[in-house]
Design an enzyme around this catalytic site. Structure first.
Site, PDB file in Angstrom:
ATOM      1  N   GLY A 182       0.820  -1.211   0.000  1.00  0.00           N
ATOM      2  CA  GLY A 182       0.000   0.000   0.000  1.00  0.00           C
ATOM      3  C   GLY A 182       0.851   1.258   0.000  1.00  0.00           C
TER       4      GLY A 182
ATOM      5  N   ILE B  97      -5.596 -10.703   6.900  1.00  0.00           N
ATOM      6  CA  ILE B  97      -5.571 -10.419   8.340  1.00  0.00           C
ATOM      7  C   ILE B  97      -6.915 -10.757   9.011  1.00  0.00           C
ATOM      8  CG2 ILE B  97      -3.736  -8.681   8.227  1.00  0.00           C
ATOM      9  CD1 ILE B  97      -5.963  -6.521   8.557  1.00  0.00           C
TER      10      ILE B  97
ATOM     11  N   ALA C 295      -5.256  -2.277   5.778  1.00  0.00           N
ATOM     12  CA  ALA C 295      -6.622  -1.895   6.142  1.00  0.00           C
ATOM     13  C   ALA C 295      -7.483  -1.866   4.889  1.00  0.00           C
ATOM     14  CB  ALA C 295      -6.635  -0.514   6.805  1.00  0.00           C
TER      15      ALA C 295
ATOM     16  N   THR D 244      -9.318   0.556   3.112  1.00  0.00           N
ATOM     17  CA  THR D 244      -9.215   2.020   3.224  1.00  0.00           C
ATOM     18  C   THR D 244     -10.188   2.784   2.325  1.00  0.00           C
ATOM     19  OG1 THR D 244      -7.434   1.987   1.585  1.00  0.00           O
ATOM     20  CG2 THR D 244      -6.773   2.002   3.897  1.00  0.00           C
TER      21      THR D 244
ATOM     22  N   ASP E 269      -7.950  10.199  11.244  1.00  0.00           N
ATOM     23  CA  ASP E 269      -8.732  11.359  11.701  1.00  0.00           C
ATOM     24  C   ASP E 269     -10.234  11.071  11.634  1.00  0.00           C
ATOM     25  OD1 ASP E 269      -8.404  11.225   8.884  1.00  0.00           O
ATOM     26  OD2 ASP E 269      -8.987  13.313   8.639  1.00  0.00           O
TER      27      ASP E 269
ATOM     28  N   TYR F 221     -16.083   3.335   8.057  1.00  0.00           N
ATOM     29  CA  TYR F 221     -14.617   3.245   8.067  1.00  0.00           C
ATOM     30  C   TYR F 221     -14.062   3.739   9.414  1.00  0.00           C
ATOM     31  CZ  TYR F 221      -9.774   4.584   7.037  1.00  0.00           C
ATOM     32  OH  TYR F 221      -8.407   4.745   7.089  1.00  0.00           O
TER      33      TYR F 221
ATOM     34  N   LYS G 116     -12.073   1.505  12.256  1.00  0.00           N
ATOM     35  CA  LYS G 116     -10.696   1.809  12.682  1.00  0.00           C
ATOM     36  C   LYS G 116     -10.657   2.070  14.192  1.00  0.00           C
ATOM     37  CE  LYS G 116      -7.449   2.313  10.488  1.00  0.00           C
ATOM     38  NZ  LYS G 116      -6.376   1.374  10.076  1.00  0.00           N
TER      39      LYS G 116
ATOM     40  N   TRP H 109      -5.397  12.298   5.566  1.00  0.00           N
ATOM     41  CA  TRP H 109      -5.198  12.766   4.189  1.00  0.00           C
ATOM     42  C   TRP H 109      -3.855  12.288   3.630  1.00  0.00           C
ATOM     43  CZ3 TRP H 109      -7.521  18.156   2.783  1.00  0.00           C
ATOM     44  CH2 TRP H 109      -8.792  18.294   3.337  1.00  0.00           C
TER      45      TRP H 109
HETATM   46  N1  NAP Z   1      -5.142   6.826   2.989  1.00  0.00           N
HETATM   47  C1  NAP Z   1      -5.427   7.738   3.915  1.00  0.00           C
HETATM   48  O1  NAP Z   1      -5.760   8.894   3.599  1.00  0.00           O
HETATM   49  C2  NAP Z   1      -5.352   7.391   5.391  1.00  0.00           C
HETATM   50  C3  NAP Z   1      -5.704   8.365   6.328  1.00  0.00           C
HETATM   51  C4  NAP Z   1      -5.630   8.057   7.676  1.00  0.00           C
HETATM   52  C5  NAP Z   1      -5.213   6.796   8.085  1.00  0.00           C
HETATM   53  N2  NAP Z   1      -4.896   5.864   7.163  1.00  0.00           N
HETATM   54  C6  NAP Z   1      -4.481   4.516   7.630  1.00  0.00           C
HETATM   55  O2  NAP Z   1      -3.109   4.340   7.277  1.00  0.00           O
HETATM   56  C7  NAP Z   1      -2.875   2.975   6.951  1.00  0.00           C
HETATM   57  C8  NAP Z   1      -2.212   2.903   5.577  1.00  0.00           C
HETATM   58  O3  NAP Z   1      -3.084   3.515   4.610  1.00  0.00           O
HETATM   59  P1  NAP Z   1      -2.749   3.458   3.047  1.00  0.00           P
HETATM   60  O4  NAP Z   1      -3.367   4.650   2.427  1.00  0.00           O
HETATM   61  O5  NAP Z   1      -1.311   3.135   2.858  1.00  0.00           O
HETATM   62  O6  NAP Z   1      -3.622   2.170   2.636  1.00  0.00           O
HETATM   63  P2  NAP Z   1      -3.579   1.361   1.273  1.00  0.00           P
HETATM   64  O7  NAP Z   1      -2.709   2.022   0.261  1.00  0.00           O
HETATM   65  O8  NAP Z   1      -5.007   1.055   0.935  1.00  0.00           O
HETATM   66  O9  NAP Z   1      -2.840   0.010   1.715  1.00  0.00           O
HETATM   67  C9  NAP Z   1      -3.469  -0.933   2.536  1.00  0.00           C
HETATM   68  C10 NAP Z   1      -2.946  -2.305   2.123  1.00  0.00           C
HETATM   69  O10 NAP Z   1      -3.615  -3.282   2.946  1.00  0.00           O
HETATM   70  C11 NAP Z   1      -4.000  -4.367   2.102  1.00  0.00           C
HETATM   71  N3  NAP Z   1      -5.130  -5.097   2.655  1.00  0.00           N
HETATM   72  C12 NAP Z   1      -6.452  -4.790   2.539  1.00  0.00           C
HETATM   73  N4  NAP Z   1      -7.190  -5.736   3.117  1.00  0.00           N
HETATM   74  C13 NAP Z   1      -6.327  -6.669   3.613  1.00  0.00           C
HETATM   75  C14 NAP Z   1      -6.499  -7.908   4.305  1.00  0.00           C
HETATM   76  N5  NAP Z   1      -7.724  -8.369   4.601  1.00  0.00           N
HETATM   77  N6  NAP Z   1      -5.403  -8.611   4.655  1.00  0.00           N
HETATM   78  C15 NAP Z   1      -4.170  -8.157   4.330  1.00  0.00           C
HETATM   79  N7  NAP Z   1      -3.933  -7.002   3.677  1.00  0.00           N
HETATM   80  C16 NAP Z   1      -5.009  -6.270   3.319  1.00  0.00           C
HETATM   81  C17 NAP Z   1      -4.380  -3.670   0.806  1.00  0.00           C
HETATM   82  O11 NAP Z   1      -4.459  -4.578  -0.275  1.00  0.00           O
HETATM   83  P3  NAP Z   1      -5.481  -4.227  -1.487  1.00  0.00           P
HETATM   84  O12 NAP Z   1      -5.008  -2.938  -2.077  1.00  0.00           O
HETATM   85  O13 NAP Z   1      -5.338  -5.403  -2.394  1.00  0.00           O
HETATM   86  O14 NAP Z   1      -6.832  -4.098  -0.863  1.00  0.00           O
HETATM   87  C18 NAP Z   1      -3.261  -2.645   0.662  1.00  0.00           C
HETATM   88  O15 NAP Z   1      -2.133  -3.180   0.018  1.00  0.00           O
HETATM   89  C19 NAP Z   1      -4.226   2.265   7.038  1.00  0.00           C
HETATM   90  O16 NAP Z   1      -4.312   1.623   8.277  1.00  0.00           O
HETATM   91  C20 NAP Z   1      -5.241   3.385   6.973  1.00  0.00           C
HETATM   92  O17 NAP Z   1      -6.433   3.062   7.669  1.00  0.00           O
HETATM   93  C21 NAP Z   1      -4.940   6.133   5.813  1.00  0.00           C
END
Ligand code: NAP
Length: 301
Positions: free
Chosen positions: A13, A39, A62, A64, A104, A127, A131, A152
């Site tokens: 991710g 997971i 996650a 997401t 957030d 969501y 979380k 963000w």
């Molecule tokens: N993006 C944001 O703006 C944001 C903001 C605040 C907090 N966060 C948190 O920061 C963290 C990283 O976010 P990110 O933007 O890097 O997320 P991301 O790019 O969506 O990466 C999440 C990774 O988790 C994998 N995944 C999904 N379901 C899964 C499962 N059941 N088992 C194992 N792996 C799984 C996804 O695979 P697939 O792509 O194949 O589904 C993806 O590779 C997350 O915990 C998110 O909640 C993100």
């Protein structure tokens, strides 16, 4: 000297891929994603943790997609809440330290001042609820954990606002060059947050581990922006000439409600004197400078 073992979930991710890069020097790393194990499968998580036996776990996996979570609440809870419970339980079983990335969106966004760590969460989306449930499982199961709340998030990999704006802006510039009619880009100007680069989060995570930080910490770039202001900053930095106009949330309806004001203050990091998150415009400039080649569609062969 043997290097400590680090397991990173969600390694393909946005954030996970930068965590892999940032920790590669000092740790023996196993990066895992959905292809390795789900997971949501407690046995698979437990087996993997016992076989690798990490000292430290960075849990970035996650579900997401905020809008999809809204229409798939069971799946959202299964991955984000139960999945995190499985990770926390496995960490307890093998005595590994856990760092969990939260959001957030645990807050309602109905305020007019930045949220600090002691504010009461009140998520409005599935969501955010899923979380927050993950946060609660961790606090119930483990004594030694760190929860970093992000917002963000953008990075070089995956789908995010920066990449979408660059693509749309580039298409508009091309239309203009070809003599076509330009539709100004409408971007929401009544939601405010902290745009945050994944590399900044990785750097801050590294320092937080070195200083043995525990509990809940807000971890965002400081300086707030609306999506419209953020988009303008992107185009200005890249010297792109894109027609853009502010719009309201009502003009751009989405399945999941968005917080109006979900700015986070890194109060705990600041109090400890270890807040190294850069101001968001500075971080954005570094990100765009470092990754220009892969970000601009004209450079993609
Ligand atoms: N993006 C944001 O703006 C944001 C903001 C605040 C907090 N966060 C948190 O920061 C963290 C990283 O976010 P990110 O933007 O890097 O997320 P991301 O790019 O969506 O990466 C999440 C990774 O988790 C994998 N995944 C999904 N379901 C899964 C499962 N059941 N088992 C194992 N792996 C799984 C996804 O695979 P697939 O792509 O194949 O589904 C993806 O590779 C997350 O915990 C998110 O909640 C993100």
């Amino acid at each position: 000297m043997t290097r400590p073992k680090l397991l990173i979930t969600g390694c393909r991710g946005q954030l996970g891929s930068d965590l892999l890069n940032a920790f590669a020097d000092r740790y023996n790393i196993w990066g895992v994603d959905i292809e390795d194990f789900d997971i949501g499968d407690a046995d698979a998580v437990n087996d993997a943790f016992y076989s690798f036996s990490p000292d430290l776990v960075l849990h970035a996996a996650a579900y997401t997609n905020v809008d999809e979570c809204e229409s798939n609440p069971k799946l959202a809870m299964h991955i984000n809440a139960d999945g995190t419970k499985h990770i926390a339980t496995a960490c307890k079983n093998i005595n590994a330290r856990l760092i969990y990335y939260s959001t957030d969106y645990v807050f309602s966004g109905d305020t007019d001042r930045p949220y600090i760590e002691t504010d009461t969460p009140a998520p409005k989306t599935v969501y955010g609820q899923s979380k927050l449930a993950g946060e609660k499982f961790i606090a119930d199961i483990l004594d030694d954990y760190l929860i970093l709340r992000l917002a963000w998030v953008y990075g070089a990999k995956g789908k995010n606002f920066v990449r979408t704006m660059i693509k749309l802006g580039w298409e508009q510039e091309k239309t203009a060059r070809d003599g076509g009619i330009i539709e100004p880009l409408k971007v929401v100007n009544d939601q405010t947050g902290n745009p945050t680069w994944t590399w900044e989060i990785a750097r801050q995570t590294y320092l937080a581990i070195e200083r043995n930080l525990t509990g809940i910490c807000h971890c965002t770039s400081q300086g707030e922006a609306t999506w419209y202001e953020f988009a303008k900053a992107i185009f200005k930095t890249l010297d792109m000439h894109v027609q853009i106009r502010p719009c309201t949330t009502e003009e751009y309806p989405r399945p999941a409600p968005r917080p109006k004001y979900s700015v986070l203050e890194n109060k705990r990091l600041q109090e400890m004197g270890i807040d190294i998150m850069k101001e968001y415009r500075q971080a954005l400039t570094e990100f765009l400078t470092n990754h220009k080649k892969v970000l601009l569609p004209c450079n993609v062969s």
